[in-house]
Design a protein around this motif. Structure first.
Motif, PDB file in Angstrom:
ATOM      1  N   LEU A  37       0.891   4.135  -2.926  1.00  0.00           N
ATOM      2  CA  LEU A  37       0.663   5.557  -2.704  1.00  0.00           C
ATOM      3  C   LEU A  37       1.859   6.381  -3.165  1.00  0.00           C
ATOM      4  O   LEU A  37       1.684   7.470  -3.738  1.00  0.00           O
ATOM      5  N   ASP A  82      -5.085  16.491  -6.240  1.00  0.00           N
ATOM      6  CA  ASP A  82      -5.076  15.025  -6.164  1.00  0.00           C
ATOM      7  C   ASP A  82      -3.801  14.513  -5.484  1.00  0.00           C
ATOM      8  O   ASP A  82      -3.843  13.565  -4.705  1.00  0.00           O
ATOM      9  N   GLU A 132       0.827  -1.197   0.000  1.00  0.00           N
ATOM     10  CA  GLU A 132       0.000   0.000   0.000  1.00  0.00           C
ATOM     11  C   GLU A 132       0.866   1.253   0.000  1.00  0.00           C
ATOM     12  O   GLU A 132       0.557   2.231  -0.675  1.00  0.00           O
ATOM     13  N   VAL A 184      -4.153  14.987  -1.801  1.00  0.00           N
ATOM     14  CA  VAL A 184      -5.059  13.967  -1.244  1.00  0.00           C
ATOM     15  C   VAL A 184      -4.294  12.662  -1.036  1.00  0.00           C
ATOM     16  O   VAL A 184      -4.390  12.032   0.026  1.00  0.00           O
ATOM     17  N   ILE A 185      -3.514  12.265  -2.040  1.00  0.00           N
ATOM     18  CA  ILE A 185      -2.734  11.033  -1.924  1.00  0.00           C
ATOM     19  C   ILE A 185      -1.683  11.174  -0.818  1.00  0.00           C
ATOM     20  O   ILE A 185      -1.438  10.238  -0.049  1.00  0.00           O
ATOM     21  N   LYS A 186      -1.075  12.355  -0.728  1.00  0.00           N
ATOM     22  CA  LYS A 186      -0.068  12.585   0.320  1.00  0.00           C
ATOM     23  C   LYS A 186      -0.707  12.459   1.701  1.00  0.00           C
ATOM     24  O   LYS A 186      -0.134  11.862   2.617  1.00  0.00           O
ATOM     25  N   ASN A 187      -1.915  13.015   1.865  1.00  0.00           N
ATOM     26  CA  ASN A 187      -2.628  12.896   3.145  1.00  0.00           C
ATOM     27  C   ASN A 187      -3.015  11.447   3.431  1.00  0.00           C
ATOM     28  O   ASN A 187      -2.946  10.997   4.578  1.00  0.00           O
ATOM     29  N   GLN A 188      -3.431  10.710   2.400  1.00  0.00           N
ATOM     30  CA  GLN A 188      -3.757   9.295   2.585  1.00  0.00           C
ATOM     31  C   GLN A 188      -2.531   8.519   3.040  1.00  0.00           C
ATOM     32  O   GLN A 188      -2.614   7.654   3.923  1.00  0.00           O
ATOM     33  N   ARG A 189      -1.386   8.837   2.428  1.00  0.00           N
ATOM     34  CA  ARG A 189      -0.151   8.146   2.812  1.00  0.00           C
ATOM     35  C   ARG A 189       0.235   8.482   4.247  1.00  0.00           C
ATOM     36  O   ARG A 189       0.637   7.614   5.017  1.00  0.00           O
ATOM     37  N   THR A 190       0.048   9.750   4.641  1.00  0.00           N
ATOM     38  CA  THR A 190       0.355  10.147   6.016  1.00  0.00           C
ATOM     39  C   THR A 190      -0.568   9.437   6.998  1.00  0.00           C
ATOM     40  O   THR A 190      -0.117   8.933   8.036  1.00  0.00           O
ATOM     41  N   LEU A 191      -1.866   9.386   6.688  1.00  0.00           N
ATOM     42  CA  LEU A 191      -2.813   8.676   7.550  1.00  0.00           C
ATOM     43  C   LEU A 191      -2.483   7.190   7.621  1.00  0.00           C
ATOM     44  O   LEU A 191      -2.589   6.573   8.688  1.00  0.00           O
ATOM     45  N   PHE A 192      -2.089   6.616   6.498  1.00  0.00           N
ATOM     46  CA  PHE A 192      -1.708   5.206   6.477  1.00  0.00           C
ATOM     47  C   PHE A 192      -0.498   4.974   7.375  1.00  0.00           C
ATOM     48  O   PHE A 192      -0.464   4.010   8.147  1.00  0.00           O
TER      49      PHE A 192
END
Length: 195
Positions: free
Chosen positions: A25, A97, A21, A100-108
């Motif tokens: 990302l 976009d 994952e 958004v992906i950077k934030n998803q990676r940080t949350l992950f």
């Protein structure tokens, strides 16, 4: 035969870059950079050369009926000026976009590190339990050996001896269970890391 997997010497590695994952990302973030480069290339002026050659009759002059070589050559320049207007919007969309992906990676990363921390606490707890189990097992074995001597001398009954033997067996079983749980905790930790 049940084989307990070997434990690693350094189980508390925090490198999560092996997770699929995380790789996905990171690759998506790189994709947005490549899209911006593609948008820039699409707005560049294009120069092209062309040429056609012929041999035949009649040539360009219809009044001359002889075989001749003739041709056309040229340079072409094309430039999509309206593409700059669209490219600004496309780059802004790509930037949003990418964020958004950077934030998803940080949350992950935050979620995964939290799970790793919980698993690390579980490993430490099980290691402490195993150390305590060893001392309990030693004490239970000593008590059982003393009870065996007392039983042979007739000081205690069979029931008392069986209770001491059962307590030793339970300590051994508990120690074995904690070792298996520790191996499972190591496996879960490595699974979370993507190994």
């Amino acid at each position: 035969v049940f084989i307990v997997p070997e434990k690693e010497s350094t189980p508390f590695d925090q490198d999560i870059s092996l997770r699929p994952e995380f790789k996905q990302l990171s690759t998506q973030m790189e994709l947005f950079d490549w899209r911006n480069k593609l948008i820039d290339k699409g707005n560049m002026p294009r120069i092209s050369l062309f040429g056609n050659g012929y041999y035949g009759r009649p040539g360009l002059n219809f009044f001359n009926n002889d075989f001749r070589v003739y041709g056309i050559a040229g340079v072409s320049l094309s430039w999509n000026v309206s593409g700059y207007y669209n490219s600004i919007h496309q780059k802004r969309k790509n930037l949003v976009d990418k964020e958004v992906i950077k934030n998803q990676r940080t949350l992950f990363e935050i979620g995964l590190k939290s799970q790793l921390s919980q698993q690390q606490q579980e490993i430490l707890k099980l290691q402490e339990l195993i150390e305590k189990d060893q001392s309990v097992k030693k004490i239970r074995t000593d008590v059982r050996e003393i009870a065996a001597i007392q039983y042979e001398n007739g000081s205690i009954t069979t029931t008392d001896y069986i209770l001491k033997l059962n307590a030793e067996t339970q300590a051994i079983i508990s120690s074995s269970m904690h070792k298996i749980q520790l191996s499972m905790a190591y496996i879960n930790y490595n699974t979370l890391l993507g190994k």
